[in-house]
Write an enzyme that holds these catalytic residues in place. Structure first.
Site, mmCIF file in Angstrom:
data_model
loop_
_atom_site.group_PDB
_atom_site.id
_atom_site.type_symbol
_atom_site.label_atom_id
_atom_site.label_comp_id
_atom_site.label_asym_id
_atom_site.label_seq_id
_atom_site.Cartn_x
_atom_site.Cartn_y
_atom_site.Cartn_z
ATOM 1 N N ASP A 180 11.186 -4.758 13.184
ATOM 2 C CA ASP A 180 10.489 -3.494 13.481
ATOM 3 C C ASP A 180 8.977 -3.640 13.310
ATOM 4 O O ASP A 180 8.308 -2.745 12.792
ATOM 5 C CB ASP A 180 11.020 -2.370 12.578
ATOM 6 C CG ASP A 180 10.744 -0.973 13.174
ATOM 7 O OD1 ASP A 180 10.453 -0.903 14.394
ATOM 8 O OD2 ASP A 180 10.809 0.019 12.437
ATOM 9 N N LYS A 237 5.289 -3.356 13.996
ATOM 10 C CA LYS A 237 4.413 -2.468 14.775
ATOM 11 C C LYS A 237 3.315 -1.975 13.835
ATOM 12 O O LYS A 237 3.481 -2.009 12.608
ATOM 13 C CB LYS A 237 5.204 -1.291 15.375
ATOM 14 C CG LYS A 237 5.926 -0.432 14.350
ATOM 15 C CD LYS A 237 6.703 0.696 15.029
ATOM 16 C CE LYS A 237 7.503 1.493 13.999
ATOM 17 N NZ LYS A 237 8.261 2.594 14.613
ATOM 18 N N ASN A 288 3.980 0.240 10.706
ATOM 19 C CA ASN A 288 4.706 -0.303 9.547
ATOM 20 C C ASN A 288 3.869 -1.279 8.733
ATOM 21 O O ASN A 288 4.389 -2.016 7.892
ATOM 22 C CB ASN A 288 6.007 -0.982 9.979
ATOM 23 C CG ASN A 288 7.079 0.038 10.325
ATOM 24 O OD1 ASN A 288 6.972 1.201 9.959
ATOM 25 N ND2 ASN A 288 8.101 -0.387 11.036
ATOM 26 N N ASP A 336 8.637 -0.676 5.127
ATOM 27 C CA ASP A 336 9.794 -0.157 5.858
ATOM 28 C C ASP A 336 10.713 -1.266 6.362
ATOM 29 O O ASP A 336 10.655 -1.691 7.513
ATOM 30 C CB ASP A 336 9.365 0.746 7.017
ATOM 31 C CG ASP A 336 10.512 1.666 7.439
ATOM 32 O OD1 ASP A 336 11.667 1.374 7.054
ATOM 33 O OD2 ASP A 336 10.265 2.662 8.121
ATOM 34 N N THR A 384 11.287 -0.470 18.199
ATOM 35 C CA THR A 384 10.471 0.503 18.922
ATOM 36 C C THR A 384 10.336 0.007 20.362
ATOM 37 O O THR A 384 10.065 -1.186 20.558
ATOM 38 C CB THR A 384 9.087 0.586 18.234
ATOM 39 O OG1 THR A 384 9.315 0.983 16.877
ATOM 40 C CG2 THR A 384 8.173 1.583 18.907
#
Length: 397
Positions: free
Chosen positions: A207, A209, A212, A225, A243
């Site tokens: 994840d 991005k 985060n 996260d 995402t």
């Protein structure tokens, strides 16, 4: 004689008394352990020294950070302000309650997950993965440190280091784009994170991005996260998560994926750092997926040839040819010409100051975080049926 008669007439009095005394002894031992643990937390909060990779690999119960605490309670912390909310979790800025002298200013982020919500939203496995991965990597210089975890009847708790700078996303939006040295510095810190997760822990983060990634008080990154993180090692997994703009082609095609997805997302992230937006974008997510699977990158003319070459190598649809996933792993990324000025050892040991150092009024400054609505008081309880079925799943906390 009188004592013997008294004993015969009141046989359980002394037994009850003994039980009570034992209970008091246990409570007082627990109180001492709690005071000691809070002092240890505060000492760590003051130093926050990163551990060497070999020290991080230790059993979490043998480290100062990352362990499951059997003595900490929610009441040991003063909840100051909400830093973030999710569908089943809320993160608070907290300070130690009844701290020892000198420990009063140590603040942390406390992630509170209500067991009933975790179960209702079918997140039990994700929450367990997150806790166990964070325990395994606690002490890494660029990953949010889970100092300890604990639980009570209703909730699970993860005590994390507080990053007062807020999200990289906010800085990127304000600046429109990062210049090349800033992009290189932060990209290099992420390379060290991915190298550690993949090659020492066999973990795919899944994840990556800007939302985060937080910035700490010294201007270094902290990846947060870990809800989608999963120990995959050399196996493939099939869960669709992440995402849209950052998904790798193999995730969209559902052909099975491993740690290579993080190198693809890293290429997208470097592009977004330099350009201000990801390379594949459309209001319709299906169109984004079509662009990703096709894998045709368009670069602005101002981008350096080294940056283009790095991003092209990372955002390669064929995983067997993807930089970071080919023979040599992360070292093939570290030795790329775009990173030629990076001193990797000095970077790991945080000897170089970060390019974006947040202006802070003090350790508990929250100006870089949004305001949130108070928590709803109408919440589902953790029922006896839930407890019987799921309590064992939460034993690691």
């Amino acid at each position: 004689m009188a004592a013997a008669v008294h004993k015969l007439l009141h046989p359980h009095r002394s037994r009850d008394q003994a039980r009570e005394e034992e209970h008091e002894r246990q409570n007082s031992a627990m109180d001492r352990a709690r005071v000691e643990e809070k002092h240890t937390l505060a000492q760590w909060g003051e130093k926050k020294a990163p551990l060497e990779p070999g020290q991080i690999d230790k059993d979490p119960d043998q480290k100062m950070v990352g362990h499951s605490s059997h003595v900490l309670r929610k009441k040991d912390f003063e909840l100051i302000k909400t830093l973030g909310t999710g569908t089943f979790a809320r993160v608070w800025l907290v300070r130690l309650n009844d701290a020892q002298k000198g420990d009063e200013n140590q603040v942390f982020a406390l992630k509170i997950l209500r067991k009933a919500d975790v179960i209702r939203l079918k997140q039990v496995e994700h929450v367990r993965n997150e806790r166990n991965v964070l325990a395994a990597v606690a002490g890494h210089p660029f990953i949010t440190t889970m100092v300890a975890s604990f639980q009570d009847h209703d909730s699970l708790y993860m005590l994390l280091d507080y990053c007062p700078g807020g999200e990289v996303f906010s800085y990127l939006r304000r600046a429109r784009r990062f210049n090349e040295p800033t992009s290189q510095f932060y990209a290099a810190e992420i390379v060290l994170i991915l190298e550690f997760l993949h090659e020492r822990e066999g973990v795919a983060y899944r994840d990556l991005k800007p939302e985060n990634i937080l910035i700490d008080a010294e201007g270094h990154l902290k990846l947060v996260d870990f809800g989608f993180a999963k120990k995959v090692e050399n196996r493939e997994t099939y869960t669709l998560c992440g995402t849209p703009e950052y998904l790798a082609p193999e995730v969209i095609r559902n052909t099975g994926h491993g740690t290579a997805v993080d190198w693809w997302a890293f290429g997208i992230l470097v592009y977004e750092f330099l350009v201000g937006q990801p390379p594949f974008w459309d209001q319709n997510p299906m169109k984004i997926y079509e662009q990703i699977v096709e894998g045709r990158l368009r670069f602005p003319s101002a981008m350096s040839s080294e940056a283009r070459d790095l991003i092209s190598g990372l955002c390669t649809v064929d995983t067997s040819k993807r930089l970071g996933n080919i023979s040599g792993g992360a070292s093939t990324v570290k030795s790329h010409a775009w990173f030629k000025d990076i001193d990797w050892d000095a970077l790991y040991h945080r000897k170089i100051q970060g390019p974006i150092v947040p202006h802070l009024r003090g350790p508990a400054d929250t100006r870089n975080f949004d305001e949130y609505e108070p928590e709803s008081i109408h919440r589902e309880g953790y029922t006896k049926e839930m407890q019987e079925k799921y309590e064992d799943s939460f034993k690691d906390f």
